[in-house]
Design a protein around this motif. Structure first.
Motif, short mmCIF file in Angstrom:
data_model
loop_
_atom_site.label_atom_id
_atom_site.label_comp_id
_atom_site.label_asym_id
_atom_site.label_seq_id
_atom_site.Cartn_x
_atom_site.Cartn_y
_atom_site.Cartn_z
N PHE A 207 8.75 30.53 -20.36
CA PHE A 207 8.82 30.60 -18.90
C PHE A 207 10.27 30.63 -18.47
O PHE A 207 11.17 30.22 -19.20
CB PHE A 207 8.08 29.42 -18.24
N ASP A 208 10.46 31.18 -17.26
CA ASP A 208 11.78 31.20 -16.66
C ASP A 208 11.79 30.09 -15.60
O ASP A 208 10.74 29.78 -15.05
CB ASP A 208 11.93 32.58 -16.00
N TYR A 209 12.94 29.51 -15.32
CA TYR A 209 12.90 28.50 -14.24
C TYR A 209 14.16 28.56 -13.38
O TYR A 209 15.20 29.03 -13.81
CB TYR A 209 12.65 27.09 -14.79
N GLU A 210 13.99 28.08 -12.16
CA GLU A 210 15.07 28.13 -11.17
C GLU A 210 15.09 26.82 -10.39
O GLU A 210 14.03 26.27 -10.07
CB GLU A 210 14.79 29.31 -10.22
N VAL A 211 16.29 26.37 -10.09
CA VAL A 211 16.44 25.09 -9.39
C VAL A 211 16.91 25.34 -7.96
O VAL A 211 17.88 26.07 -7.73
CB VAL A 211 17.48 24.19 -10.12
N ILE A 212 16.22 24.73 -7.01
CA ILE A 212 16.60 24.86 -5.59
C ILE A 212 17.12 23.50 -5.12
O ILE A 212 16.39 22.51 -5.18
CB ILE A 212 15.37 25.24 -4.71
N PRO A 213 18.37 23.43 -4.67
CA PRO A 213 18.91 22.12 -4.28
C PRO A 213 18.27 21.57 -3.01
O PRO A 213 17.74 22.32 -2.19
CB PRO A 213 20.40 22.42 -4.03
N GLY A 214 18.34 20.24 -2.89
CA GLY A 214 17.77 19.59 -1.70
C GLY A 214 18.74 18.56 -1.15
O GLY A 214 19.76 18.24 -1.78
N ILE A 215 18.41 18.02 0.00
CA ILE A 215 19.26 16.99 0.62
C ILE A 215 18.90 15.64 0.01
O ILE A 215 17.75 15.19 0.12
CB ILE A 215 19.08 16.97 2.14
N SER A 216 19.88 15.02 -0.64
CA SER A 216 19.60 13.77 -1.36
C SER A 216 19.65 12.58 -0.39
O SER A 216 20.16 12.68 0.73
CB SER A 216 20.64 13.57 -2.45
N ALA A 217 19.16 11.45 -0.88
CA ALA A 217 19.22 10.22 -0.08
C ALA A 217 20.68 9.88 0.24
O ALA A 217 20.98 9.31 1.29
CB ALA A 217 18.57 9.08 -0.86
N ILE A 218 21.58 10.25 -0.65
CA ILE A 218 23.00 9.94 -0.42
C ILE A 218 23.53 10.72 0.78
O ILE A 218 24.22 10.17 1.64
CB ILE A 218 23.83 10.29 -1.68
N GLN A 219 23.18 11.99 0.84
CA GLN A 219 23.63 12.79 1.99
C GLN A 219 22.99 12.28 3.28
O GLN A 219 23.63 12.22 4.33
CB GLN A 219 23.28 14.25 1.76
N ALA A 220 21.70 11.91 3.17
CA ALA A 220 21.01 11.38 4.36
C ALA A 220 21.68 10.09 4.83
O ALA A 220 21.90 9.88 6.02
CB ALA A 220 19.53 11.15 4.04
N LEU A 221 22.04 9.23 3.87
CA LEU A 221 22.69 7.95 4.21
C LEU A 221 24.00 8.20 4.95
O LEU A 221 24.27 7.60 6.00
CB LEU A 221 22.98 7.16 2.92
N ALA A 222 24.81 9.11 4.41
CA ALA A 222 26.11 9.38 5.03
C ALA A 222 25.93 9.97 6.43
O ALA A 222 26.63 9.57 7.38
CB ALA A 222 26.90 10.34 4.14
N ALA A 223 24.98 10.88 6.56
CA ALA A 223 24.77 11.51 7.88
C ALA A 223 24.29 10.49 8.90
O ALA A 223 24.78 10.44 10.04
CB ALA A 223 23.75 12.65 7.75
N ARG A 224 23.36 9.63 8.49
CA ARG A 224 22.79 8.69 9.46
C ARG A 224 23.81 7.61 9.87
O ARG A 224 23.78 7.12 10.98
CB ARG A 224 21.51 8.05 8.89
N HIS A 225 24.72 7.26 8.93
CA HIS A 225 25.77 6.30 9.31
C HIS A 225 26.99 7.01 9.90
O HIS A 225 27.97 6.36 10.26
CB HIS A 225 26.20 5.47 8.09
N ARG A 226 26.94 8.34 9.89
CA ARG A 226 28.03 9.17 10.44
C ARG A 226 29.36 8.87 9.73
O ARG A 226 30.39 8.67 10.38
CB ARG A 226 28.14 8.97 11.96
N ILE A 227 29.30 8.81 8.41
CA ILE A 227 30.52 8.54 7.63
C ILE A 227 30.72 9.63 6.58
O ILE A 227 29.76 10.23 6.10
CB ILE A 227 30.44 7.18 6.88
N ALA A 228 32.00 9.83 6.22
CA ALA A 228 32.32 10.63 5.03
C ALA A 228 32.24 9.67 3.84
O ALA A 228 32.56 8.49 3.96
CB ALA A 228 33.72 11.20 5.14
N LEU A 229 31.78 10.17 2.70
CA LEU A 229 31.61 9.28 1.55
C LEU A 229 32.94 8.97 0.87
O LEU A 229 33.15 7.88 0.36
CB LEU A 229 30.65 9.90 0.53
N ASN A 230 33.83 9.95 0.83
CA ASN A 230 35.11 9.71 0.15
C ASN A 230 36.20 9.47 1.19
O ASN A 230 36.13 9.94 2.32
CB ASN A 230 35.50 10.92 -0.71
#
Ligand SMILES: C[S@@+](CC[C@H](N)C(=O)[O-])C[C@H]1O[C@@H](n2cnc3c(N)ncnc32)[C@H](O)[C@@H]1O
Length: 253
Positions: A135-158
């Motif tokens: 079989f062939d396979y392909e990966v589609i990225p998603g929004i991780s909990a880490i990105q959600a955390l940063a967005a909801r706290h309105r902070i940059a991670l680094n």
């Protein structure tokens, strides 16, 4: 050739789905839903809701399989997890071989992003290495909990020019890394943060991010730790499960 998508569906909010994920969802004949027990009825329901909402042609099928049970307190963590992955590879391989026709398209819907603390890609690699089903396979990225955390706290991670360390509660319980000022912690069932008594550290904590049950708390770690632990325990008692992620940030960077 069979095709398998590994699709990141975001960490809780159906709106986190990307256009690329929607396009992939619409090519799938069979969704492989792995039932992980406990908390997971809600998470399975979200996957089904996503399919209902975004797929135009409803002729797809859902095939459910039980995740093999896992020893949560093993003598050897790594060898136990490896054995558990072998069992899961057997199941995933059977799904791909038996549920997909020669030109069929299947998908695993992965919580958040497939690259972060998720074993699906390692299991797929294992099946490819066995060479028992093509079989062939392909990966589609998603929004991780880490990105959600940063967005909801309105902070940059680094901080400017600095690193971010991503780790687990188990590792943080052994001590914070010396050279990291910003540490993101996932998979922490025991509130490892409560053992860190350092007033120079702030915590940005989020549970059920992206969902209607979302809880956000932030502040100086020693001041907030006990309250976060209590809020987490109450939420878990109420709902039966909890998923939380947090950033520990040393002040002054
Ligand atoms: C097995 S890992 C999966 C991570 C996922 N692949 C991702 O990209 O977010 C599960 C951990 O992710 C975090 N997590 C996932 N979804 C979350 C959410 N909606 N809110 C808070 N934390 C979440 C928690 O730390 C949880 O213990």
């Amino acid at each position: 050739m069979r095709k398998v998508f590994v699709i990141g569906i975001g960490a809780g909010n159906p709106d986190y789905i990307t256009v690329q994920a929607i396009n992939a969802l619409n090519q799938v004949d069979v969704f492989f839903i792995i039932d992980k027990g406990q908390e997971k009825d809600d998470l399975i329901r979200l996957r089904k809701d996503i399919c209902e909402r975004y797929i135009k042609n409803k002729s797809y099928r859902m095939v459910e399989a039980l995740d093999p049970p896992r020893d949560r307190t093993p003598a050897s963590y790594e060898s136990t997890v490896r054995a558990w992955h072998d069992e899961r590879a057997d199941i995933y391989e059977r799904l791909i071989r038996e549920e997909l026709g020669d030109d069929g398209c299947g998908a695993f819907l992965v919580w958040g992003d497939p690259s972060l603390y998720d074993s699906t890609l390692r299991i797929i690699d294992q099946i490819v290495a066995r060479g028992t089903v093509a079989f062939d396979y392909e990966v589609i990225p998603g929004i991780s909990a880490i990105q959600a955390l940063a967005a909801r706290h309105r902070i940059a991670l680094n901080r400017i020019g600095r690193s971010i360390h991503i780790t687990t509660g188990r590792k943080v319980a052994e001590g914070l890394p010396d050279d990291a000022d910003d540490v993101v912690v996932m998979l922490d069932g025991d509130c490892a943060f409560k053992a860190i008594d350092d007033p120079a550290i702030d915590i940005y904590w989020g549970a059920y991010l992206g969902t209607e049950d979302e809880i956000l708390m932030a502040g100086q770690l020693p001041e907030r730790a006990a309250e976060i632990e209590r809020v987490r325990a109450d939420a878990k008692a109420r709902k039966g499960w909890v998923m939380d992620t947090y950033l520990l940030r040393r002040r002054g960077g």
